[in-house]
Scaffold this motif. Structure first.
Motif, PDB file in Angstrom:
ATOM      1  N   TRP A 241      -4.499  -5.482   3.438  1.00 22.29           N
ATOM      2  CA  TRP A 241      -3.039  -5.287   3.107  1.00 22.29           C
ATOM      3  C   TRP A 241      -2.028  -6.406   3.578  1.00 22.29           C
ATOM      4  CZ3 TRP A 241      -0.797  -1.935   0.082  1.00 22.29           C
ATOM      5  CH2 TRP A 241       0.542  -1.792   0.004  1.00 22.29           C
TER       6      TRP A 241
ATOM      7  N   ALA B 161       7.883   4.513   7.128  1.00 19.08           N
ATOM      8  CA  ALA B 161       6.638   3.789   6.415  1.00 19.08           C
ATOM      9  C   ALA B 161       6.257   2.574   6.713  1.00 19.08           C
ATOM     10  CB  ALA B 161       6.785   4.177   4.692  1.00 19.08           C
TER      11      ALA B 161
ATOM     12  N   LEU C 196      10.612   1.818   2.957  1.00 17.18           N
ATOM     13  CA  LEU C 196      10.482   0.618   1.903  1.00 17.18           C
ATOM     14  C   LEU C 196       9.245   0.291   1.418  1.00 17.18           C
ATOM     15  CD1 LEU C 196      12.691  -1.539   4.321  1.00 17.18           C
ATOM     16  CD2 LEU C 196      13.374   0.070   2.525  1.00 17.18           C
ATOM     17  N   GLY C 197       9.194  -0.745   0.729  1.00 16.90           N
ATOM     18  CA  GLY C 197       7.794  -1.267   0.020  1.00 16.90           C
ATOM     19  C   GLY C 197       7.127  -0.118  -0.877  1.00 16.90           C
TER      20      GLY C 197
ATOM     21  N   TYR D 156      -5.290   4.807   2.404  1.00 19.01           N
ATOM     22  CA  TYR D 156      -5.238   3.556   3.163  1.00 19.01           C
ATOM     23  C   TYR D 156      -6.581   3.668   4.424  1.00 19.01           C
ATOM     24  CZ  TYR D 156      -0.662   2.678   1.151  1.00 19.01           C
ATOM     25  OH  TYR D 156       0.028   2.381   0.255  1.00 19.01           O
TER      26      TYR D 156
ATOM     27  N   SER E 290       6.953   3.074  -0.962  1.00 14.75           N
ATOM     28  CA  SER E 290       6.054   4.210  -0.098  1.00 14.75           C
ATOM     29  C   SER E 290       6.487   5.422  -0.662  1.00 14.75           C
ATOM     30  CB  SER E 290       6.679   4.073   1.491  1.00 14.75           C
ATOM     31  OG  SER E 290       6.118   2.796   1.705  1.00 14.75           O
TER      32      SER E 290
ATOM     33  N   GLN F 135      -1.935  11.653   0.691  1.00 14.22           N
ATOM     34  CA  GLN F 135      -1.178  10.191  -0.028  1.00 14.22           C
ATOM     35  C   GLN F 135      -1.288   9.097   0.836  1.00 14.22           C
ATOM     36  OE1 GLN F 135       0.211  13.428   0.964  1.00 14.22           O
ATOM     37  NE2 GLN F 135       1.787  12.942   2.389  1.00 14.22           N
ATOM     38  N   TYR F 136      -1.688   9.409   2.294  1.00 15.28           N
ATOM     39  CA  TYR F 136      -1.786   8.190   3.041  1.00 15.28           C
ATOM     40  C   TYR F 136      -3.302   8.051   3.311  1.00 15.28           C
ATOM     41  CZ  TYR F 136      -0.416  11.683   6.438  1.00 15.28           C
ATOM     42  OH  TYR F 136      -0.149  12.718   7.237  1.00 15.28           O
TER      43      TYR F 136
ATOM     44  N   ALA G 251       3.454   9.767  11.987  1.00 14.80           N
ATOM     45  CA  ALA G 251       4.432  10.938  11.698  1.00 14.80           C
ATOM     46  C   ALA G 251       4.521  11.231  10.026  1.00 14.80           C
ATOM     47  CB  ALA G 251       5.730  10.896  12.465  1.00 14.80           C
TER      48      ALA G 251
ATOM     49  N   ARG H 130       7.406 -12.807   0.903  1.00 16.69           N
ATOM     50  CA  ARG H 130       8.290 -11.705   0.792  1.00 16.69           C
ATOM     51  C   ARG H 130       9.451 -11.525   1.669  1.00 16.69           C
ATOM     52  NH1 ARG H 130       5.865  -5.504   2.232  1.00 16.69           N
ATOM     53  NH2 ARG H 130       7.983  -4.615   2.036  1.00 16.69           N
TER      54      ARG H 130
ATOM     55  N   MET I 208      -2.637   2.525   9.561  1.00 19.83           N
ATOM     56  CA  MET I 208      -1.093   1.499   9.544  1.00 19.83           C
ATOM     57  C   MET I 208      -0.499   1.385  10.754  1.00 19.83           C
ATOM     58  SD  MET I 208      -1.173   0.401   6.544  1.00 19.83           S
ATOM     59  CE  MET I 208      -1.054   0.404   4.748  1.00 19.83           C
TER      60      MET I 208
ATOM     61  N   ASP J 180       4.648   5.920  10.712  1.00 27.44           N
ATOM     62  CA  ASP J 180       3.877   6.044   9.306  1.00 27.44           C
ATOM     63  C   ASP J 180       3.020   7.334   9.484  1.00 27.44           C
ATOM     64  OD1 ASP J 180       3.122   3.482   7.092  1.00 27.44           O
ATOM     65  OD2 ASP J 180       1.561   5.051   7.353  1.00 27.44           O
ATOM     66  N   GLY J 181       2.446   7.607   8.558  1.00 26.73           N
ATOM     67  CA  GLY J 181       1.808   8.861   8.344  1.00 26.73           C
ATOM     68  C   GLY J 181       0.126   8.481   8.690  1.00 26.73           C
ATOM     69  N   SER J 182      -0.066   7.217   8.597  1.00 26.01           N
ATOM     70  CA  SER J 182      -1.496   6.774   8.660  1.00 26.01           C
ATOM     71  C   SER J 182      -1.750   6.074   9.905  1.00 26.01           C
ATOM     72  CB  SER J 182      -1.678   5.712   7.565  1.00 26.01           C
ATOM     73  OG  SER J 182      -2.878   4.928   7.729  1.00 26.01           O
TER      74      SER J 182
ATOM     75  N   TRP K  20       6.171  12.316   6.815  1.00 25.76           N
ATOM     76  CA  TRP K  20       7.758  12.459   6.519  1.00 25.76           C
ATOM     77  C   TRP K  20       8.073  13.877   6.575  1.00 25.76           C
ATOM     78  CZ3 TRP K  20       6.367   9.335   1.644  1.00 25.76           C
ATOM     79  CH2 TRP K  20       6.105   8.038   2.119  1.00 25.76           C
TER      80      TRP K  20
HETATM   81  N1  SAM Z   1       6.439  -0.294   4.184  1.00 26.58           N
HETATM   82  C1  SAM Z   1       5.232  -1.010   4.159  1.00 26.58           C
HETATM   83  C2  SAM Z   1       5.247  -2.297   3.550  1.00 26.58           C
HETATM   84  O1  SAM Z   1       6.281  -2.414   2.484  1.00 26.58           O
HETATM   85  O2  SAM Z   1       4.561  -2.976   3.534  1.00 26.58           O
HETATM   86  C3  SAM Z   1       3.887  -0.220   3.509  1.00 26.58           C
HETATM   87  C4  SAM Z   1       4.128   0.310   2.342  1.00 26.58           C
HETATM   88  S1  SAM Z   1       2.671   1.118   1.736  1.00 26.58           S
HETATM   89  C5  SAM Z   1       2.857   1.071   0.092  1.00 26.58           C
HETATM   90  C6  SAM Z   1       3.273   2.957   1.907  1.00 26.58           C
HETATM   91  C7  SAM Z   1       3.076   3.538   3.255  1.00 26.58           C
HETATM   92  O3  SAM Z   1       3.505   4.894   3.270  1.00 26.58           O
HETATM   93  C8  SAM Z   1       1.427   3.451   3.981  1.00 26.58           C
HETATM   94  O4  SAM Z   1       1.524   3.085   5.179  1.00 26.58           O
HETATM   95  C9  SAM Z   1       1.402   5.128   3.904  1.00 26.58           C
HETATM   96  O5  SAM Z   1       0.708   5.439   4.968  1.00 26.58           O
HETATM   97  C10 SAM Z   1       2.873   5.551   4.127  1.00 26.58           C
HETATM   98  N2  SAM Z   1       2.939   6.915   3.714  1.00 26.58           N
HETATM   99  C11 SAM Z   1       2.410   7.561   2.559  1.00 26.58           C
HETATM  100  N3  SAM Z   1       2.935   8.877   2.585  1.00 26.58           N
HETATM  101  C12 SAM Z   1       3.405   9.221   3.907  1.00 26.58           C
HETATM  102  C13 SAM Z   1       3.783  10.273   4.304  1.00 26.58           C
HETATM  103  N4  SAM Z   1       3.905  11.682   3.675  1.00 26.58           N
HETATM  104  N5  SAM Z   1       4.188  10.392   5.685  1.00 26.58           N
HETATM  105  C14 SAM Z   1       4.304   9.143   6.380  1.00 26.58           C
HETATM  106  N6  SAM Z   1       3.990   7.967   5.744  1.00 26.58           N
HETATM  107  C15 SAM Z   1       3.388   8.114   4.541  1.00 26.58           C
END
Ligand code: SAM
Length: 254
Positions: free
Chosen positions: A23, A56, A123-124, A15, A126, A11-12, A103, A32, A82, A77-79, A105
């Motif tokens: 981004w 996230a 948020l955003g 990115y 995610s 899922q990440y 980390a 925003r 990011m 964040d998992g990435s 989730w």
């Molecule tokens: N919150 C930020 C924003 O609004 O600008 C980022 C939003 S982006 C759509 C989604 C984020 O969720 C990414 O940075 C991605 O790496 C993180 N993400 C997705 N799945 C994840 C997981 N299982 N654990 C941690 N982070 C995760």
């Protein structure tokens, strides 16, 4: 035209570094912030929150704004890409975090410890990155564990109900407001929302997402143990279920 960053498996993993570089243009930080109008800062401070985890954090938009407002923020964040970008943006803006952490989730409680925060925000749009119900359930349970009793959780997601039931329209007033950036669903069904993002310089990316329904997310929160779920539409309550772009779900740990 070459489309970059088609789903890479997890899922990440979507990115990739070149998408991360775009981004911030996509997010459009200033507009925003104006559209959010301090919603999260107000809500968290009104709930007596001091320590918050943005789980996230992406490139750091909310984590940085929350820290600027005086909250003690852990940005996770998992990435790795990011997190690197969040650190870079925070340094540029002179913002410090309690911690920054890569980390996932589902392992959050193991990574950061239990009952560590007064609040957790995701948020955003995610949470949409999890495609299996079991993964969403496990992530929500981990969220519950890291929040202290009396703490608050906020999850925000696109209004997929209206997209699935009535087709896609977006005022583009919220979130993906970067100048000249076009974000729209190339494929949409009850299992998949494949969004395309076109940038003014011709760069073109895709992200695969799971279309979360509003009631489903509320039930996930309740199943994990959170109570008093409140929903906002584009930061307002009450809201017109069909005519808002994003839903903010707020709940409490008893
Ligand atoms: N919150 C930020 C924003 O609004 O600008 C980022 C939003 S982006 C759509 C989604 C984020 O969720 C990414 O940075 C991605 O790496 C993180 N993400 C997705 N799945 C994840 C997981 N299982 N654990 C941690 N982070 C995760």
């Amino acid at each position: 035209m070459t489309i970059r960053n088609v789903n890479t498996g997890n899922q990440y993993g979507q990115y990739t570094p070149d998408f991360v570089d775009y981004w911030d243009d996509l997010v459009g930080w200033e507009s925003r912030a104006a559209s959010e109008g301090g919603f999260y800062e107000r809500l968290l401070k009104g709930s007596g929150v001091r320590e918050v985890a943005d789980v996230a954090c992406g490139t750091g938009f909310n984590a940085i704004n929350l820290a600027k407002s005086g909250l003690v923020v852990t940005a996770a964040d998992g990435s790795e890409n990011m997190i690197a970008k969040t650190r870079e943006n925070a340094a540029q803006m002179g913002v410090t975090f309690a911690e920054t952490k890569v980390a996932d989730w589902v392992k959050l409680d193991k990574e950061v410890g239990t009952e560590r925060f007064d609040a957790l925000v995701c948020l955003g749009n995610s949470f949409t990155h999890l495609f299996e119900h079991e993964a969403r359930r496990d992530a929500m349970e981990a969220f519950f564990k890291v929040v202290r009793p009396g703490g608050v959780v906020i999850i925000d997601h696109r209004n997929y109900d209206s997209m699935l039931d009535h087709g896609y329209t977006s005022s583009h007033q919220h979130y993906y407001t970067g100048k000249g950036v076009d974000a729209y669903p190339a494929e949409l069904n009850r299992y998949l929302a494949r969004f395309e993002y076109k940038f003014p310089d011709g760069a073109h990316f895709q992200l695969n997402m799971y279309p979360l329904r509003q009631d489903y997310v509320s039930h996930l929160l309740e199943d994990a143990g959170f109570i008093n779920v409140e929903r906002y539409g584009d930061f307002e309550k009450p809201y017109d279920r069909e005519n808002v772009d994003f839903i903010q779900q707020v709940a409490y740990k008893p």
